[in-house]
Design a protein around this motif. Structure first.
Motif, PDB file in Angstrom:
ATOM      1  N   LYS A  38       0.826  -1.200   0.000  1.00  0.00           N
ATOM      2  CA  LYS A  38       0.000   0.000   0.000  1.00  0.00           C
ATOM      3  C   LYS A  38       0.864   1.256   0.000  1.00  0.00           C
ATOM      4  N   THR A  39       0.399   2.277  -0.699  1.00  0.00           N
ATOM      5  CA  THR A  39       1.103   3.555  -0.750  1.00  0.00           C
ATOM      6  C   THR A  39       0.770   4.405   0.468  1.00  0.00           C
ATOM      7  N   TYR A  40      -0.504   4.409   0.872  1.00  0.00           N
ATOM      8  CA  TYR A  40      -0.964   5.206   2.008  1.00  0.00           C
ATOM      9  C   TYR A  40      -1.451   4.268   3.102  1.00  0.00           C
ATOM     10  N   LEU A  41      -1.043   4.560   4.333  1.00  0.00           N
ATOM     11  CA  LEU A  41      -1.406   3.729   5.472  1.00  0.00           C
ATOM     12  C   LEU A  41      -2.167   4.547   6.502  1.00  0.00           C
ATOM     13  N   SER A  42      -3.151   3.915   7.118  1.00  0.00           N
ATOM     14  CA  SER A  42      -3.816   4.571   8.248  1.00  0.00           C
ATOM     15  C   SER A  42      -2.893   4.464   9.461  1.00  0.00           C
ATOM     16  N   ILE A  43      -3.147   5.270  10.449  1.00  0.00           N
ATOM     17  CA  ILE A  43      -2.323   5.211  11.656  1.00  0.00           C
ATOM     18  C   ILE A  43      -2.472   3.845  12.310  1.00  0.00           C
ATOM     19  N   ASN A  44      -3.664   3.293  12.285  1.00  0.00           N
ATOM     20  CA  ASN A  44      -3.884   1.963  12.846  1.00  0.00           C
ATOM     21  C   ASN A  44      -3.052   0.906  12.107  1.00  0.00           C
ATOM     22  N   GLU A  45      -2.983   0.994  10.785  1.00  0.00           N
ATOM     23  CA  GLU A  45      -2.175   0.043  10.018  1.00  0.00           C
ATOM     24  C   GLU A  45      -0.694   0.182  10.359  1.00  0.00           C
ATOM     25  N   ILE A  46      -0.256   1.414  10.551  1.00  0.00           N
ATOM     26  CA  ILE A  46       1.152   1.645  10.900  1.00  0.00           C
ATOM     27  C   ILE A  46       1.466   1.016  12.247  1.00  0.00           C
ATOM     28  N   THR A  47       0.614   1.271  13.237  1.00  0.00           N
ATOM     29  CA  THR A  47       0.897   0.778  14.586  1.00  0.00           C
ATOM     30  C   THR A  47       0.639  -0.719  14.728  1.00  0.00           C
ATOM     31  N   SER A  48      -0.234  -1.276  13.909  1.00  0.00           N
ATOM     32  CA  SER A  48      -0.561  -2.700  14.039  1.00  0.00           C
ATOM     33  C   SER A  48       0.343  -3.605  13.211  1.00  0.00           C
ATOM     34  N   TYR A  49       0.752  -3.138  12.024  1.00  0.00           N
ATOM     35  CA  TYR A  49       1.446  -4.035  11.110  1.00  0.00           C
ATOM     36  C   TYR A  49       2.790  -3.526  10.597  1.00  0.00           C
ATOM     37  N   TYR A  50       2.978  -2.221  10.554  1.00  0.00           N
ATOM     38  CA  TYR A  50       4.165  -1.694   9.881  1.00  0.00           C
ATOM     39  C   TYR A  50       5.305  -1.382  10.839  1.00  0.00           C
ATOM     40  N   LEU A  51       5.008  -0.702  11.924  1.00  0.00           N
ATOM     41  CA  LEU A  51       6.039  -0.329  12.896  1.00  0.00           C
ATOM     42  C   LEU A  51       5.604  -0.711  14.300  1.00  0.00           C
ATOM     43  N   ASP A  52       6.556  -0.934  15.141  1.00  0.00           N
ATOM     44  CA  ASP A  52       6.260  -1.251  16.540  1.00  0.00           C
ATOM     45  C   ASP A  52       6.281   0.041  17.359  1.00  0.00           C
ATOM     46  N   VAL A  53       5.324   0.914  17.059  1.00  0.00           N
ATOM     47  CA  VAL A  53       5.192   2.185  17.769  1.00  0.00           C
ATOM     48  C   VAL A  53       3.729   2.386  18.136  1.00  0.00           C
ATOM     49  N   ARG A  55       0.250   4.916  18.781  1.00  0.00           N
ATOM     50  CA  ARG A  55      -0.441   6.039  18.131  1.00  0.00           C
ATOM     51  C   ARG A  55       0.106   7.383  18.627  1.00  0.00           C
ATOM     52  N   PRO A  56       0.315   7.568  19.958  1.00  0.00           N
ATOM     53  CA  PRO A  56       0.887   8.846  20.408  1.00  0.00           C
ATOM     54  C   PRO A  56       2.258   9.135  19.781  1.00  0.00           C
ATOM     55  N   THR A  57       3.049   8.111  19.534  1.00  0.00           N
ATOM     56  CA  THR A  57       4.347   8.322  18.886  1.00  0.00           C
ATOM     57  C   THR A  57       4.151   8.849  17.476  1.00  0.00           C
ATOM     58  N   ILE A  58       3.240   8.239  16.731  1.00  0.00           N
ATOM     59  CA  ILE A  58       2.963   8.714  15.370  1.00  0.00           C
ATOM     60  C   ILE A  58       2.478  10.163  15.404  1.00  0.00           C
ATOM     61  N   MET A  59       1.599  10.480  16.347  1.00  0.00           N
ATOM     62  CA  MET A  59       1.075  11.850  16.431  1.00  0.00           C
ATOM     63  C   MET A  59       2.193  12.840  16.803  1.00  0.00           C
ATOM     64  N   ALA A  60       3.149  12.413  17.615  1.00  0.00           N
ATOM     65  CA  ALA A  60       4.290  13.270  17.942  1.00  0.00           C
ATOM     66  C   ALA A  60       5.126  13.520  16.688  1.00  0.00           C
ATOM     67  N   TRP A  61       5.287  12.498  15.859  1.00  0.00           N
ATOM     68  CA  TRP A  61       6.022  12.659  14.604  1.00  0.00           C
ATOM     69  C   TRP A  61       5.292  13.621  13.665  1.00  0.00           C
ATOM     70  N   VAL A  62       3.970  13.562  13.676  1.00  0.00           N
ATOM     71  CA  VAL A  62       3.176  14.472  12.853  1.00  0.00           C
ATOM     72  C   VAL A  62       3.445  15.911  13.293  1.00  0.00           C
ATOM     73  N   LYS A  63       3.509  16.134  14.603  1.00  0.00           N
ATOM     74  CA  LYS A  63       3.799  17.479  15.116  1.00  0.00           C
ATOM     75  C   LYS A  63       5.205  17.937  14.723  1.00  0.00           C
ATOM     76  N   LYS A  64       6.118  16.969  14.516  1.00  0.00           N
ATOM     77  CA  LYS A  64       7.488  17.285  14.110  1.00  0.00           C
ATOM     78  C   LYS A  64       7.628  17.410  12.595  1.00  0.00           C
ATOM     79  N   GLY A  65       6.517  17.288  11.859  1.00  0.00           N
ATOM     80  CA  GLY A  65       6.579  17.526  10.426  1.00  0.00           C
ATOM     81  C   GLY A  65       6.234  16.363   9.516  1.00  0.00           C
ATOM     82  N   LEU A  66       5.885  15.205  10.052  1.00  0.00           N
ATOM     83  CA  LEU A  66       5.477  14.090   9.199  1.00  0.00           C
ATOM     84  C   LEU A  66       4.151  14.441   8.534  1.00  0.00           C
ATOM     85  N   PRO A  67       4.109  14.490   7.203  1.00  0.00           N
ATOM     86  CA  PRO A  67       2.872  14.881   6.516  1.00  0.00           C
ATOM     87  C   PRO A  67       1.775  13.826   6.649  1.00  0.00           C
ATOM     88  N   THR A  68       0.541  14.301   6.718  1.00  0.00           N
ATOM     89  CA  THR A  68      -0.614  13.406   6.734  1.00  0.00           C
ATOM     90  C   THR A  68      -1.604  13.866   5.672  1.00  0.00           C
TER      91      THR A  68
END
Length: 91
Positions: A38-53, A55-68
């Motif tokens: 997949k090209t685009y992943l939901s936050i749930n897909e990222i935390t469940s299958y893609y990375l061992d992080v 949801r708050p970690t992903i949201m912190a990355w978004v605040k640091k500039g990760l585009p959504t």
């Protein structure tokens, strides 16, 4: 000509449970493999299958500039941009 085989209940139950476990693992593996395509992943897909992080970690990355990308109230992250973001922050 048909061959009839009698299987004890205990063996049948163990076999059934074993096949069920294999099915569950195969289904989970297929989901993980699909995520990698997949090209685009939901936050749930990222935390469940893609990375061992979390949801708050992903949201912190978004605040640091990760585009959504938000579509109909659901937030997505482009997998390649996520990978680039992580790569930029390596030490």
């Amino acid at each position: 000509m048909a061959l009839t085989l009698s299987i004890p209940d205990e063996f049948y139950n163990e076999l059934y449970i074993g096949i069920q476990k294999v099915y569950v693992k195969a289904t989970e593996k297929a989901r993980e493999d699909t995520i990698l395509l997949k090209t685009y992943l939901s936050i749930n897909e990222i935390t469940s299958y893609y990375l061992d992080v979390t949801r708050p970690t992903i949201m912190a990355w978004v605040k640091k500039g990760l585009p959504t990308y938000e579509i109909e109230g659901k937030r997505y992250i482009k997998r390649s941009e996520l990978d680039e973001f992580i790569e930029r922050h390596k030490k």
